[in-house]
Scaffold this motif. Structure first.
Motif, PDB file in Angstrom:
ATOM      1  N   GLY A 193       8.031  -1.636 -40.799  1.00 43.23           N
ATOM      2  CA  GLY A 193       9.435  -1.960 -40.544  1.00 43.23           C
ATOM      3  C   GLY A 193       9.844  -3.176 -41.341  1.00 43.23           C
ATOM      4  O   GLY A 193       9.022  -3.828 -41.984  1.00 43.23           O
ATOM      5  N   GLY A 197      12.068  -6.748 -41.080  1.00 41.64           N
ATOM      6  CA  GLY A 197      12.753  -7.710 -40.205  1.00 41.64           C
ATOM      7  C   GLY A 197      13.732  -8.529 -41.005  1.00 41.64           C
ATOM      8  O   GLY A 197      14.019  -8.213 -42.163  1.00 41.64           O
ATOM      9  N   ALA A 249      -1.011  -5.387 -37.244  1.00 41.18           N
ATOM     10  CA  ALA A 249       0.263  -5.359 -37.981  1.00 41.18           C
ATOM     11  C   ALA A 249       0.387  -6.718 -38.662  1.00 41.18           C
ATOM     12  O   ALA A 249       0.190  -7.758 -38.018  1.00 41.18           O
ATOM     13  CB  ALA A 249       1.419  -5.137 -37.018  1.00 41.18           C
ATOM     14  N   LYS A 255       2.758  -9.302 -40.435  1.00 42.94           N
ATOM     15  CA  LYS A 255       4.177  -9.614 -40.649  1.00 42.94           C
ATOM     16  C   LYS A 255       4.273 -10.636 -41.770  1.00 42.94           C
ATOM     17  O   LYS A 255       3.657 -11.705 -41.699  1.00 42.94           O
ATOM     18  CB  LYS A 255       4.743 -10.184 -39.357  1.00 42.94           C
ATOM     19  CG  LYS A 255       6.227 -10.391 -39.343  1.00 42.94           C
ATOM     20  CD  LYS A 255       6.591 -10.779 -37.921  1.00 42.94           C
ATOM     21  CE  LYS A 255       8.030 -10.801 -37.631  1.00 42.94           C
ATOM     22  NZ  LYS A 255       8.303 -10.946 -36.205  1.00 42.94           N
ATOM     23  N   GLU A 314      -0.903  -7.854 -33.045  1.00 40.67           N
ATOM     24  CA  GLU A 314      -1.378  -6.613 -32.437  1.00 40.67           C
ATOM     25  C   GLU A 314      -0.506  -5.462 -32.952  1.00 40.67           C
ATOM     26  O   GLU A 314       0.707  -5.621 -33.079  1.00 40.67           O
ATOM     27  CB  GLU A 314      -1.228  -6.753 -30.910  1.00 40.67           C
ATOM     28  CG  GLU A 314      -1.621  -5.563 -30.121  1.00 40.67           C
ATOM     29  CD  GLU A 314      -1.415  -5.803 -28.608  1.00 40.67           C
ATOM     30  OE1 GLU A 314      -1.002  -6.906 -28.201  1.00 40.67           O
ATOM     31  OE2 GLU A 314      -1.677  -4.857 -27.862  1.00 40.67           O
ATOM     32  N   ALA A 361       1.507  -2.192 -32.608  1.00 38.62           N
ATOM     33  CA  ALA A 361       2.189  -1.393 -31.583  1.00 38.62           C
ATOM     34  C   ALA A 361       2.552  -0.053 -32.224  1.00 38.62           C
ATOM     35  O   ALA A 361       3.588   0.080 -32.867  1.00 38.62           O
ATOM     36  CB  ALA A 361       3.422  -2.128 -31.079  1.00 38.62           C
ATOM     37  N   GLU A 419       9.396   0.584 -31.954  1.00 36.98           N
ATOM     38  CA  GLU A 419      10.429   0.096 -31.036  1.00 36.98           C
ATOM     39  C   GLU A 419      10.763   1.098 -29.941  1.00 36.98           C
ATOM     40  O   GLU A 419      11.088   2.248 -30.242  1.00 36.98           O
ATOM     41  CB  GLU A 419      11.720  -0.177 -31.817  1.00 36.98           C
ATOM     42  CG  GLU A 419      11.734  -1.514 -32.496  1.00 36.98           C
ATOM     43  CD  GLU A 419      13.051  -1.753 -33.220  1.00 36.98           C
ATOM     44  OE1 GLU A 419      14.104  -1.281 -32.744  1.00 36.98           O
ATOM     45  OE2 GLU A 419      13.001  -2.405 -34.273  1.00 36.98           O
TER      46      GLU A 419
HETATM   47  P1  AMP Z   1      10.519  -7.811 -36.983  1.00 36.47           P
HETATM   48  O1  AMP Z   1      10.388  -8.507 -38.282  1.00 36.47           O
HETATM   49  O2  AMP Z   1       9.634  -8.390 -35.923  1.00 36.47           O
HETATM   50  O3  AMP Z   1      11.944  -7.651 -36.540  1.00 36.47           O
HETATM   51  O4  AMP Z   1       9.947  -6.323 -37.200  1.00 36.47           O
HETATM   52  C1  AMP Z   1      10.597  -5.362 -38.012  1.00 36.47           C
HETATM   53  C2  AMP Z   1      10.143  -3.972 -37.582  1.00 36.47           C
HETATM   54  O5  AMP Z   1       8.757  -3.785 -37.848  1.00 36.47           O
HETATM   55  C3  AMP Z   1      10.289  -3.692 -36.069  1.00 36.47           C
HETATM   56  O6  AMP Z   1      11.555  -3.191 -35.811  1.00 36.47           O
HETATM   57  C4  AMP Z   1       9.224  -2.676 -35.794  1.00 36.47           C
HETATM   58  O7  AMP Z   1       9.691  -1.373 -36.052  1.00 36.47           O
HETATM   59  C5  AMP Z   1       8.139  -3.029 -36.802  1.00 36.47           C
HETATM   60  N1  AMP Z   1       7.108  -3.871 -36.182  1.00 36.47           N
HETATM   61  C6  AMP Z   1       7.142  -5.210 -36.013  1.00 36.47           C
HETATM   62  N2  AMP Z   1       6.031  -5.657 -35.417  1.00 36.47           N
HETATM   63  C7  AMP Z   1       5.251  -4.571 -35.207  1.00 36.47           C
HETATM   64  C8  AMP Z   1       3.955  -4.379 -34.609  1.00 36.47           C
HETATM   65  N3  AMP Z   1       3.267  -5.398 -34.120  1.00 36.47           N
HETATM   66  N4  AMP Z   1       3.466  -3.129 -34.565  1.00 36.47           N
HETATM   67  C9  AMP Z   1       4.199  -2.082 -35.051  1.00 36.47           C
HETATM   68  N5  AMP Z   1       5.407  -2.203 -35.617  1.00 36.47           N
HETATM   69  C10 AMP Z   1       5.940  -3.427 -35.691  1.00 36.47           C
END
Ligand code: AMP
Length: 290
Positions: free
Chosen positions: A28, A30, A48, A50, A99, A101, A105
């Motif tokens: 995903g 962000g 995951a 980030k 972790e 997921a 979402e």
């Molecule tokens: P974020 O930057 O936290 O807003 O994440 C962007 C997108 O990445 C989210 O909307 C999820 O679809 C996906 N995502 C974020 N963290 C995780 C995770 N720990 N496991 C799986 N997908 C994730």
């Protein structure tokens, strides 16, 4: 004779590096970068990863929020709170080891099928109540529980994500997206607030799980504001929502924050007892459709 214990120095763990991971598909995107599926090479553990660009952090002056997210989230260990295992950085990027997921979402699933069954909604509300009770015990108020922050693991267990961004992301949502929907009356009116704002949000989410839309949704931000402050709550007539579910929602969406049902009492509520899966997992495939 005095025995002198040998002083053992504990070797410090080497910091993580990008080379420690095999990078997989993007999961995903962000606000400040992407999230990738990754595998730690030695243990083969799936995580995951980030990626946050330092330039973006500097641009929005978010160093403090990120530091707080790392401090808070890495100190929490609960089945319904997304684990933050560690972090590292290179010249341009910061990497958070999270972790995984696997089902992503929760609200992407909800949008696809409009509403959840009572069994599933109650399981998620119970999971959230347990996670928030744990957080409150540690003096952590999330303050920013919202659909995008709820993820599901492969077994369908709910995970609260995104700690530490609350102040920043809340103000962004007010100005940029105009979404007041999840905020308690004391927050939209800028009054002092405490941990009971999370209990209010559980009422909002319970309604949205069962009806597919948050209860105070309106055309404009002003109208949503008005509906929240006046607690303008109504239940569309549908066969799939029981009187017990409505009772729980009414006991949470209470203006006087002291009178909101406590997290412990949510777990004792007849609707939760009747419907929530004690394992916290939802193994049915997909989500009920109409
Ligand atoms: P974020 O930057 O936290 O807003 O994440 C962007 C997108 O990445 C989210 O909307 C999820 O679809 C996906 N995502 C974020 N963290 C995780 C995770 N720990 N496991 C799986 N997908 C994730």
């Amino acid at each position: 004779m005095v025995e002198i214990a040998e002083e053992k120095s504990v070797p410090a763990l080497p910091p993580w590096r990008l080379q420690d991971f095999e990078i997989g598909k993007p999961l995903g995107r962000g606000k400040f970068g992407k999230v990738y599926l990754a595998r730690e090479k030695q243990s083969k553990y799936i995580v995951a990863l980030k990626v946050i660009f330092k330039e973006q952090l500097a641009k929005y002056r978010l160093h403090h929020q990120l530091r707080r997210e790392i401090e808070i989230q890495s100190s929490l260990s609960h089945p319904n709170v997304l684990r933050l295992f560690g972090w590292f950085h290179d010249e341009h990027r910061i990497f958070l080891i999270l972790e995984y997921a696997g089902r992503g979402e929760l609200f992407k699933e909800l949008r696809r099928s409009e509403y959840l069954s009572e069994k599933r909604a109650a399981t998620y509300i119970a999971s959230l109540a347990k996670a928030l009770a744990y957080c409150h015990e540690k003096h952590v108020i999330h303050r920013d529980i919202k659909p995008e922050n709820l993820l599901l693991d492969l077994e369908g267990r709910l995970k609260i994500a995104d700690f530490g961004w609350s102040v920043q992301s809340r103000s962004k949502r007010l100005t940029m997206c105009g979404t007041l929907d999840y905020l308690a009356p004391e927050m939209v009116t800028n009054k002092a607030h405490d941990y009971t704002v999370d209990n209010w949000t559980l009422g909002i989410l319970c309604y949205e799980f069962l009806y597919g839309v948050p209860p105070f949704e309106a055309e404009s931000q002003e109208d949503t504001f008005k509906r929240i402050v006046e607690i303008d709550l109504s239940f569309p007539p549908t066969a799939h929502v029981s009187a017990e579910a409505k009772d729980l929602i009414c006991r949470l969406l209470v203006k006087d924050s002291f009178k909101r049902l406590s997290l412990e009492k949510i777990l004792d509520h007849p609707w939760i007892i009747r419907n929530a899966d004690p394992s916290g997992t939802c193994i049915e495939k997909g989500i009920e459709s109409k």
